[in-house]
Design a protein around this motif. Structure first.
Motif, PDB file in Angstrom:
ATOM      1  N   PRO A  44       0.828  -1.203   0.000  1.00  0.00           N
ATOM      2  CA  PRO A  44       0.000   0.000   0.000  1.00  0.00           C
ATOM      3  C   PRO A  44       0.874   1.270   0.000  1.00  0.00           C
ATOM      4  N   PRO A  45       0.344   2.427  -0.504  1.00  0.00           N
ATOM      5  CA  PRO A  45      -1.036   2.568  -0.980  1.00  0.00           C
ATOM      6  C   PRO A  45      -1.267   2.141  -2.428  1.00  0.00           C
ATOM      7  N   TYR A  46      -0.171   2.051  -3.230  1.00  0.00           N
ATOM      8  CA  TYR A  46      -0.381   1.799  -4.666  1.00  0.00           C
ATOM      9  C   TYR A  46       0.175   0.463  -5.151  1.00  0.00           C
ATOM     10  N   ASN A  47       1.088  -0.144  -4.382  1.00  0.00           N
ATOM     11  CA  ASN A  47       1.763  -1.379  -4.786  1.00  0.00           C
ATOM     12  C   ASN A  47       2.457  -1.217  -6.137  1.00  0.00           C
ATOM     13  N   PHE A  48       3.023  -0.036  -6.375  1.00  0.00           N
ATOM     14  CA  PHE A  48       3.749   0.208  -7.627  1.00  0.00           C
ATOM     15  C   PHE A  48       5.156   0.679  -7.308  1.00  0.00           C
ATOM     16  N   ASP A  49       6.119   0.029  -7.942  1.00  0.00           N
ATOM     17  CA  ASP A  49       7.521   0.424  -7.837  1.00  0.00           C
ATOM     18  C   ASP A  49       8.097   0.366  -9.245  1.00  0.00           C
ATOM     19  N   VAL A  50       8.564   1.499  -9.751  1.00  0.00           N
ATOM     20  CA  VAL A  50       9.026   1.575 -11.135  1.00  0.00           C
ATOM     21  C   VAL A  50      10.216   0.637 -11.389  1.00  0.00           C
ATOM     22  N   ARG A  51      10.899   0.217 -10.331  1.00  0.00           N
ATOM     23  CA  ARG A  51      12.062  -0.691 -10.475  1.00  0.00           C
ATOM     24  C   ARG A  51      11.644  -2.155 -10.546  1.00  0.00           C
ATOM     25  N   VAL A  52      10.422  -2.456 -10.072  1.00  0.00           N
ATOM     26  CA  VAL A  52       9.946  -3.853 -10.049  1.00  0.00           C
ATOM     27  C   VAL A  52       8.515  -3.873 -10.597  1.00  0.00           C
ATOM     28  N   THR A  53       8.414  -3.759 -11.909  1.00  0.00           N
ATOM     29  CA  THR A  53       7.079  -3.725 -12.523  1.00  0.00           C
ATOM     30  C   THR A  53       6.596  -5.137 -12.842  1.00  0.00           C
ATOM     31  N   CYS A  54       5.349  -5.243 -13.215  1.00  0.00           N
ATOM     32  CA  CYS A  54       4.711  -6.542 -13.447  1.00  0.00           C
ATOM     33  C   CYS A  54       5.473  -7.382 -14.465  1.00  0.00           C
ATOM     34  N   GLY A  55       5.785  -8.614 -14.091  1.00  0.00           N
ATOM     35  CA  GLY A  55       6.495  -9.523 -14.985  1.00  0.00           C
ATOM     36  C   GLY A  55       8.006  -9.457 -14.855  1.00  0.00           C
ATOM     37  N   GLN A  56       8.496  -8.458 -14.128  1.00  0.00           N
ATOM     38  CA  GLN A  56       9.943  -8.327 -13.919  1.00  0.00           C
ATOM     39  C   GLN A  56      10.331  -9.027 -12.609  1.00  0.00           C
ATOM     40  N   PRO A  57      11.610  -9.434 -12.472  1.00  0.00           N
ATOM     41  CA  PRO A  57      12.028 -10.173 -11.280  1.00  0.00           C
ATOM     42  C   PRO A  57      11.653  -9.462  -9.980  1.00  0.00           C
ATOM     43  N   GLY A  58      10.994 -10.209  -9.079  1.00  0.00           N
ATOM     44  CA  GLY A  58      10.632  -9.672  -7.775  1.00  0.00           C
ATOM     45  C   GLY A  58       9.192  -9.197  -7.661  1.00  0.00           C
ATOM     46  N   TYR A  59       8.450  -9.197  -8.776  1.00  0.00           N
ATOM     47  CA  TYR A  59       7.068  -8.697  -8.713  1.00  0.00           C
ATOM     48  C   TYR A  59       6.202  -9.621  -7.860  1.00  0.00           C
ATOM     49  N   GLN A  60       5.121  -9.071  -7.359  1.00  0.00           N
ATOM     50  CA  GLN A  60       4.120  -9.850  -6.634  1.00  0.00           C
ATOM     51  C   GLN A  60       2.784  -9.642  -7.333  1.00  0.00           C
ATOM     52  N   VAL A  61       1.938 -10.666  -7.310  1.00  0.00           N
ATOM     53  CA  VAL A  61       0.664 -10.563  -8.030  1.00  0.00           C
ATOM     54  C   VAL A  61      -0.483 -11.029  -7.140  1.00  0.00           C
ATOM     55  N   CYS A  62      -1.621 -10.376  -7.286  1.00  0.00           N
ATOM     56  CA  CYS A  62      -2.787 -10.742  -6.485  1.00  0.00           C
ATOM     57  C   CYS A  62      -3.344 -12.094  -6.944  1.00  0.00           C
ATOM     58  N   ASP A  63      -4.177 -12.672  -6.125  1.00  0.00           N
ATOM     59  CA  ASP A  63      -4.794 -13.958  -6.467  1.00  0.00           C
ATOM     60  C   ASP A  63      -5.695 -13.801  -7.683  1.00  0.00           C
ATOM     61  N   GLU A  64      -5.773 -14.857  -8.485  1.00  0.00           N
ATOM     62  CA  GLU A  64      -6.725 -14.845  -9.597  1.00  0.00           C
ATOM     63  C   GLU A  64      -8.132 -14.706  -9.038  1.00  0.00           C
ATOM     64  N   GLY A  65      -8.912 -13.886  -9.692  1.00  0.00           N
ATOM     65  CA  GLY A  65     -10.273 -13.666  -9.216  1.00  0.00           C
ATOM     66  C   GLY A  65     -10.389 -12.538  -8.210  1.00  0.00           C
ATOM     67  N   ALA A  66      -9.230 -12.011  -7.732  1.00  0.00           N
ATOM     68  CA  ALA A  66      -9.280 -10.868  -6.823  1.00  0.00           C
ATOM     69  C   ALA A  66      -9.831  -9.665  -7.584  1.00  0.00           C
ATOM     70  N   ARG A  67     -10.582  -8.837  -6.873  1.00  0.00           N
ATOM     71  CA  ARG A  67     -11.300  -7.762  -7.563  1.00  0.00           C
ATOM     72  C   ARG A  67     -10.484  -6.467  -7.571  1.00  0.00           C
ATOM     73  N   TYR A  68      -9.557  -6.391  -8.517  1.00  0.00           N
ATOM     74  CA  TYR A  68      -8.729  -5.204  -8.690  1.00  0.00           C
ATOM     75  C   TYR A  68      -9.140  -4.484  -9.975  1.00  0.00           C
ATOM     76  N   VAL A  69      -9.030  -3.170  -9.954  1.00  0.00           N
ATOM     77  CA  VAL A  69      -9.268  -2.367 -11.161  1.00  0.00           C
ATOM     78  C   VAL A  69      -7.986  -2.288 -11.975  1.00  0.00           C
ATOM     79  N   SER A  70      -6.875  -1.951 -11.294  1.00  0.00           N
ATOM     80  CA  SER A  70      -5.599  -1.761 -11.992  1.00  0.00           C
ATOM     81  C   SER A  70      -4.796  -3.048 -12.016  1.00  0.00           C
ATOM     82  N   TRP A  71      -4.325  -3.411 -13.187  1.00  0.00           N
ATOM     83  CA  TRP A  71      -3.493  -4.602 -13.336  1.00  0.00           C
ATOM     84  C   TRP A  71      -2.044  -4.299 -12.968  1.00  0.00           C
ATOM     85  N   ASP A  72      -1.453  -3.284 -13.623  1.00  0.00           N
ATOM     86  CA  ASP A  72      -0.015  -3.056 -13.459  1.00  0.00           C
ATOM     87  C   ASP A  72       0.351  -1.610 -13.144  1.00  0.00           C
ATOM     88  N   GLY A  73      -0.653  -0.791 -12.859  1.00  0.00           N
ATOM     89  CA  GLY A  73      -0.382   0.609 -12.566  1.00  0.00           C
ATOM     90  C   GLY A  73      -0.819   1.553 -13.671  1.00  0.00           C
TER      91      GLY A  73
END
Length: 364
Positions: free
Chosen positions: A302-331
Motif C-alpha cells: 500500500p497505498p499503490y503497490n507500484f515500484d518503477v524498479r519492479v514492474t509486473c512480470g519483472q524479477p521480484g514482482y508480486q501478483v494478487c490472487d486470480e479472481g481478486a477484484r482489482y481495477v488496476s493490473w499493473d499501474g
C-alpha cells in the motif's frame, strides 16, 4: 437485458455474465465485421511484442489466454471484448509476421507507448495511418491479381475505424516536468493530429469512425506513485492530471462535432471513456472491486503497490490472487474484470455521442 444496470452493483461474476448478455444482444451483423484500430497500450493486442520483439511476460495473459499474448493485462482488453460482442475474431497486430491470418476481420495498428507527437517516431498515430495505407494498397493489389480471403475495396469502405490515443501525449508531458499550463498548451496540436488521422482515413474511403477520449490520468497508480506534487481529489486522484485529461476530452468532443459537419457522409461516434473509468473508481465497491488505486501485479504494498524498479512480470514482482477484484493490473492498464465492465458500459450507448450501437457499421 433488464437488470443489467443493477446487476453491476452486486458482484464481479454477475456483471461478467451481464456483459455476455449485452454482447449476445449485439451479434446481429448483416455482414462480416471489419475493424481497424489505431492507438496505444489500451488497445495493443501484441503490437509491441511483434513490432519490436519486446518481451511481455506472464503473468500478463494469465486469465482467459493462459499465456502471454503481448497484451498488458491479465486477460482481454476492451477491444477484445468489443470484437467478441460482434462474434468476431480477436484482432491480430498488423506487424505479427507469424499470425497465420489474412486479416479478413481487420487489423490492429495500436502499439504500447504510442502518442500523436512526434509524428515520425514509431509508432505514432501518423505512422500507424501510414501503415494502414500500405496495408490497404497491398491488399487491393493482391485482390486484383485473384488472391482470395483478403479485404476488398467494399470491406475497407464498410469497416469501422477505431481511434484511442492521447493518453501518452499528456502523460509524457507531465513526466518531462512540464507545468500544467505547458501541458494544456500542447492539447490543440494533439487534437489536430487526431483530426488529420481521421481525414486521412476518410480520404482512403473510411466512413465509419469510433473515437475514445482519454481516461482519468490522475487515477493511474503509476502516476500517483511517481508524482512529486500530490494535489489529490476526494478519490485520491491527482486533480491537475485529471483536469488536463478533461480539457483534452472537451477539445476532442468539439473536434468530433466539427469533423461530423465537415465529413458529410461519415458517421463519427465519440465515447466518454473518462466518465466510465472515473465512475468505476468512484463506485468501485458497488461494482465489487476493492482498492481501486492499488495495483494487482507490482511491488511495494500500500497505498499503490507500484515500484518503477519492479514492474509486473519483472524479477521480484508480486501478483494478487486470480479472481481478486482489482481495477488496476499493473499501474497503467486495467484487469480483464475492469475491462469487462468498461466494455459493457461502452456497449450500453449511454456514453456515446451520438448514441449509436457499436455494431452499426456491420449492417447494410
Amino acid at each position: 437485458m433488464m437488470g443489467c444496470g443493477g446487476a453491476f452493483s452486486v458482484w464481479l461474476p454477475v456483471f461478467v455474465s451481464c456483459f455476455t448478455a449485452i454482447a449476445l444482444a449485439g451479434t446481429g451483423c448483416d455482414k462480416a465485421p471489419v475493424v481497424f484500430v489505431f492507438g496505444d497500450s489500451n488497445s495493443d493486442t501484441g503490437g509491441l511484442a511483434s513490432g519490436l520483439g519486446f518481451p511481455i511476460n506472464l503473468p500478463n495473459g494469465r486469465n482467459f489466454f493462459h499465456r502471454s499474448t503481448g497484451r498488458l493485462s491479465d486477460g482481454r482488453l476492451v477491444i477484445d471484448l468489443l470484437c467478441q460482442s460482434l462474434n468476431a475474431s480477436l484482432l491480430v497486430p498488423y506487424l505479427d509476421a507469424l499470425s497465420g491470418t489474412s486479416f479478413t476481420n481487420g487489423a490492429n495498428f495500436a502499439v504500447v507507448g504510442s502518442s500523436t507527437l512526434p509524428k515520425y517516431v514509431p509508432f505514432s498515430l501518423n505512422i500507424q495511418v501510414m501503415q494502414f495505407r500500405r496495408f490497404k494498397a497491398r491488399s487491393l493489389e493482391l485482390v486484383t491479381t485473384g488472391t482470395r480471403n483478403l479485404i476488398n475495396d467494399e470491406g475497407f469502405h464498410g469497416a469501422l475505424y477505431l481511434i484511442d490515443i492521447g493518453q501518452n501525449d499528456l502523460a509524457d508531458s507531465f513526466a518531462k516536468n512540464l507545468s500544467y499550463v505547458q501541458v494544456i498548451k500542447k492539447i490543440p496540436v494533439v487534437i489536430t493530429e487526431i483530426e488529420n488521422a481521421v481525414k486521412s482515413l476518410y480520404n482512403e474511403g473510411a466512413r465509419k469512425f469510433w473515437v475514445h477520449n482519454t481516461g482519468p490520468l490522475g487515477c493511474l497508480p503509476k502516476v500517483l506513485a511517481l508524482a512529486q506534487k500530490k494535489d489529490l481529489d476526494s478519490l485520491g486522484c491527482l486533480s491537475s492530471y485529471n483536469s488536463a485529461a478533461r480539457l483534452f476530452n472537451e477539445a476532442l468532443l468539439h473536434s468530433s462535432q466539427k469533423l461530423r459537419s465537415e465529413l458529410k457522409d461519415a458517421t463519427l461516434v465519440y465515447v466518454d471513456i473518462y466518465a466510465i473509468k472515473y465512475d468505476l473508481i468512484t463506485n468501485a465497491a458497488k461494482y465489487g472491486f476493492s482498492n481501486p488505486l492499488m495495483v494487482c501485479c507490482g511491488y511495494g504494498g500500500p497505498p499503490y503497490n507500484f515500484d518503477v524498479r519492479v514492474t509486473c512480470g519483472q524479477p521480484g514482482y508480486q501478483v494478487c490472487d486470480e479472481g481478486a477484484r482489482y481495477v488496476s493490473w499493473d499501474g497503467i492498464h486495467q484487469t480483464e474484470a475492469a475491462n469487462t465492465l468498461i466494455a459493457s458500459k461502452i456497449l450500453s450507448m449511454a456514453y456515446s455521442t451520438p448514441r449509436i450501437p457499436f455494431d452499426f457499421f456491420c449492417h447494410h
